[in-house]
Enzyme design. Structure first.
Site, short mmCIF file in Angstrom:
data_model
loop_
_atom_site.label_atom_id
_atom_site.label_comp_id
_atom_site.label_asym_id
_atom_site.label_seq_id
_atom_site.Cartn_x
_atom_site.Cartn_y
_atom_site.Cartn_z
N GLY A 58 58.52 23.17 39.45
CA GLY A 58 57.69 24.35 39.22
C GLY A 58 57.02 24.40 37.87
O GLY A 58 56.13 25.21 37.64
N LEU B 59 44.86 26.93 33.79
CA LEU B 59 45.25 27.88 34.83
C LEU B 59 45.99 27.13 35.93
O LEU B 59 45.57 26.04 36.34
CB LEU B 59 44.02 28.57 35.42
CG LEU B 59 43.18 29.42 34.45
CD1 LEU B 59 41.86 29.81 35.10
CD2 LEU B 59 43.96 30.65 34.02
N ALA B 60 47.06 27.73 36.42
CA ALA B 60 47.87 27.09 37.46
C ALA B 60 47.05 26.78 38.70
O ALA B 60 47.17 25.70 39.29
CB ALA B 60 49.06 27.97 37.82
N LYS C 192 55.36 37.78 35.39
CA LYS C 192 54.89 38.77 36.37
C LYS C 192 56.06 39.61 36.89
O LYS C 192 55.88 40.80 37.20
CB LYS C 192 54.18 38.08 37.55
CG LYS C 192 52.99 37.24 37.16
CD LYS C 192 52.05 37.97 36.19
CE LYS C 192 51.07 37.02 35.53
NZ LYS C 192 51.63 36.22 34.44
N HIS D 114 38.26 52.32 54.40
CA HIS D 114 38.40 53.48 53.52
C HIS D 114 39.72 54.18 53.80
O HIS D 114 40.10 54.36 54.95
CB HIS D 114 37.24 54.46 53.76
CG HIS D 114 37.36 55.74 52.99
ND1 HIS D 114 37.05 55.82 51.65
CD2 HIS D 114 37.77 56.98 53.37
CE1 HIS D 114 37.26 57.05 51.25
NE2 HIS D 114 37.69 57.79 52.28
#
Length: 465
Positions: free
Chosen positions: A39, A319-320, A51, A444
């Site tokens: 990873g 960036l990953a 995150k 909506h």
């Protein structure tokens, strides 16, 4: 005879995705990774754990700030930092196991250890699975590491980088962040929500350099409103470690005046640099550029036959998802297909609250290029769903060619920006116009209606703005 069709050095987002795709296409594939977990930085000490902490701290912030306004009467909120860090690690562990499962499913070999290209078509591994392995192709996917700052020593206890900032054992009274980029602002937001006093010292005159200037200014204004302080145009010269506190020394570029700031913890977030140490590139003759990145051609090939490179170790945004796209493209290329990456449609996201996302060109870039364009803008103040979520800060801005109406870029600051941006990514991949997006029915009430309204603003104007 080669033992493998391809060996990838590095098990991060670029490396493991490249390996899985190559195996799917019938290539005998191995990944050399010595971290002890697949990873890479992203999954273990970067994107995923940060995150998790952003998610947890956002709940704490909501409970303290908005629960009462919604009629939710809860007892006073307290934060158990060790337990929160345990939750963060459980998220990491789950994802690591997921990649291990995918390797087994796709018959990718994980060679545990640190790899070095010892000769053409040969990788020497030191570690648990030490040995020499041969491959027809070798892909360098070793990623990046935090850039050091001259005069500041990182000890991962009181002075930390992005890795150490994920494991601070208790909420610091005062956190000083050196650098106003993505990493610093995200981690600063985490600890601010948990109770820290946070100050950011930035060398440049704007935060998040490279992003749309209007977004940068709005973003900084919102962060100031949240209680994060900024010292802009300042150069940090050192951090003095005293018994009970730290002293950060810096000077303002405008007048060269010297200043100091006290801190309990200092986060050095001055960017990242390619990780190429110990790969044997110099002995093999692999060319690097002036910033230490591996030089590649348009097909990710280095100047040495059979050696390719992807991800943070080559030019382009670190960036990953950029690395993942390159990994897929290289695997397809090695399998005789035509791998491709559209570098003009790679989104960037900052996972603060509100989130910030962009894709394509900024207004500043279009002006510099002399490109005639139009800008359609819509505030989340006009979005019904955003009002219900107390998330009306920010806006959507869509940039389109003035003559053809083709979408050239989009910039979002607001709720779920990191998910909303992909609507424009898909549109840009298909060469869509702003009118195409404006005429697409949106459910909506959703945040995504703001995207449609901004597209409408490129034409006759939005309905709710």
């Amino acid at each position: 005879m080669a033992e493998y069709d391809v060996i990838i050095i590095g098990g991060g987002p670029g490396g493991y995705v490249c390996a899985i795709r190559a195996a799917q296409l019938g290539l005998k594939t191995a990944v050399v990774e010595g971290r002890g977990a697949l990873g890479g930085t992203c999954l273990n000490v970067g994107c995923i754990p940060s995150k998790a902490l952003l998610h947890a701290s956002e709940f704490a912030h909501e409970a303290e700030g908005n629960f009462a306004a919604m009629g939710i009467n809860a007892k006073s909120v307290s934060v158990d930092v060790p337990k929160m860090l345990g939750y963060k690690q459980s998220v990491v562990d789950s994802n690591v196991k997921g990649i291990e499962f995918l390797f087994k499913k796709n018959k990718v070999d994980w060679i545990k250890g640190w790899g070095r290209i010892s000769a053409k078509g040969e990788v020497t591994v030191e570690g648990e699975n030490a040995g020499v392995h041969k491959a027809r192709n070798i892909v360098i996917a070793t990623g990046s590491e935090p850039s050091p700052l001259k005069g500041v020593e990182v000890d991962q206890e009181r002075v930390v980088d992005s890795t150490g900032a994920l494991d601070i054992p208790k909420v610091p009274r005062k956190l000083v962040i050196i650098g106003a980029g993505v990493i610093g602002l995200e981690l600063g937001s985490v600890w601010k929500r948990l109770g820290s006093e946070v100050a950011v010292i930035e060398y440049l005159d704007q935060i998040t350099p490279g992003m749309d200037l209007e977004v940068c200014k709005t973003f900084q204004k919102i962060l100031r409103k949240q209680g994060i302080d900024f010292v802009m145009g300042a150069a940090v010269s050192g951090v003095e470690k005293l018994k009970t506190k730290l002293k950060v020394a810096y000077s303002l570029r405008k007048d060269d005046s010297a200043h100091e700031m006290d801190a309990d913890v200092v986060l050095v977030a001055t960017g990242r640099r390619p990780f190429t140490k110990g790969l044997g590139l110099e002995a093999l003759g692999v060319a690097l550029d002036e910033r230490g990145r591996v030089r590649t051609d348009a097909h990710w090939r280095t100047n040495v036959e059979g050696v390719l490179a992807i991800g943070d170790v080559i030019a382009g945004p670190m960036l990953a998802h950029k690395a993942e796209d390159e990994g897929v493209a290289v695997a397809e290329q090695l399998a005789g297909q035509h791998g491709h990456v559209n570098y003009g449609v790679i989104p960037s996201v900052i996972y603060t609250s509100p989130e910030v996302a962009m894709v394509g060109q900024t207004e500043e870039q279009l002006k510099e290029a002399g490109r005639a364009y139009k800008a359609g803008k819509f505030s989340f103040m006009g979005n019904g769903r955003a009002k219900a979520h107390f998330a009306t800060d920010g806006f959507v801005k869509i940039l389109a060619d003035k003559a053809t109406d083709r979408i050239l870029g989009a910039h979002v600051i607001g709720p779920m920006a990191g998910d909303l941006i992909h609507e424009v990514c898909v549109a840009m991949e298909f060469g869509a116009s702003a009118e195409d997006l404006a005429r697409t029915c949106h459910a909506h009430p959703t945040f995504s209606e703001a995207m449609r309204e901004a597209a409408m603003a490129c034409g006759d104007g939005p309905i709710h703005g």
